[in-house]
Design an enzyme around this catalytic site. Structure first.
Site: not given
Ligand code: SIN
Length: 325
Positions: A13, A63, A96
């Site tokens: 994100t 992710s 995340t």
């Molecule tokens: C991810 O994990 O790539 C998408 C969600 C985020 O980073 O908060």
């Protein structure tokens, strides 16, 4: 010689964009390169002090889709940079959703002697880069402050002004900016106006892995380890299906982590199926689905070994690495 702070981009994100500045949910992750992210932080130069930035995009992924090839590439690139005498530390920008898994994985495979001197700091964002008020830039600045701290060691996660150890950190909230928690022990420290206030020594949260050589990381895929959960009305059906002959193209299940209830308790039918699986050579590890604390073993020997305080997702990584040794 000027030392380098290496930024490795993995997506997430923090690198995401939405159609509207007001949209903090309907965005597409992993759209901007790590270099672009850094260019958008006007005070980065000052925060770096006498360190020279160097960037590399290792992956560009949401992710949730993180896989073995991404982890393998990241581990090798990270280790190569750490071995270089002109590199002081690494900062990794990452989504995340599986951040805690990547952090724990790196903490187990990077050379302990290197990360004891050169911290590896993962950071992220809960709002996309296109947001009216993105949290990524401040998180990157905080990660830089931690990477420059003399007391930083091991693999660390920095988000919303808190510093977490790879072993303890867990994503606990799907939306708020401080989405991470370190459970019983709390964060290792906080970053305030570019200064790290350590509550615990970073070494407290850093248990050097046993020497794991990167050569053990298999080229094509990790050993298949699945996670099953105990709940009211659970049965052994899932485990029996998992250990049955795999569909064509699917690797056989080599291990199962059970996210038990409470102190790792397991419904009797599920437990019987897990024991049967163990008897035919599938490795079983018992963790707890409780978000805090660890399974406390009693005095009786456990037929199904416990995860030594690791959450189910981290116990899965530990078991995969063990199976690869
Ligand atoms: C991810 O994990 O790539 C998408 C969600 C985020 O980073 O908060």
């Amino acid at each position: 010689m000027l030392k380098k702070l290496v930024f490795l981009g993995m997506g997430g994100t923090i690198a995401g964009t939405a159609q509207s500045m007001a949209d903090n949910v309907g965005y597409k992750a992993a759209q901007k390169g790590v270099e672009q992210l850094l260019e958008a932080i006007p005070t980065l130069r000052a925060a770096l002090g006498d360190l020279q930035p160097k960037t590399e995009q290792v992956a560009q992924v949401d992710s949730k889709d993180m896989g073995w090839s991404h982890w393998r590439a990241l581990a090798f690139r990270a280790q190569q940079y750490l071995e270089s005498s002109d590199v002081a530390a690494l900062v990794i920008t990452h989504g995340t959703d599986t951040l805690e898994e990547t952090a724990f994985f790196l903490s187990q495979v990077l050379a302990p002697a290197l990360i004891a001197r050169k911290p590896v700091v993962l950071t992220c964002a809960m709002r996309p880069a296109s947001s009216m008020s993105p949290d990524g830039p401040q998180n990157v600045l905080d990660a830089v402050a931690v990477a420059r701290s003399d007391r930083a060691a091991g693999v660390l996660v920095v988000c919303a002004g808190a510093v977490h150890a790879a072993r303890a950190v867990q994503k606990v909230h799907p939306y708020r900016l401080n989405a991470f928690d370190s459970g019983d022990g709390g964060p290792l420290g906080f970053v305030e106006e570019g200064v790290v206030r350590w509550r615990h020594s970073a070494a407290d949260g850093y248990s050097p892995a046993q020497a794991f050589s990167l050569e053990h990381l298999s080229d094509d895929q990790w050993p298949r380890v699945e996670i099953v959960m105990n709940f009211a009305g659970a049965s052994g059906a899932v485990v029996r299906a998992l250990v049955a002959t795999p569909a064509q193209g699917d690797p056989p299940v080599r291990g199962i982590v059970v996210a038990g209830t409470g102190n790792g308790s397991i419904h009797e039918d599920l437990e019987a199926a897990l024991r049967d699986a163990q008897h035919i050579g599938v490795r079983i590890v018992r963790a707890t689905r409780c978000p805090q604390g660890a399974v406390v073993p009693g005095s009786a020997p456990l037929e199904l070994p416990h995860s030594d305080g690791l959450s189910p997702v981290k116990a899965r990584i530990a078991l995969m690495l063990d199976l690869m040794q």
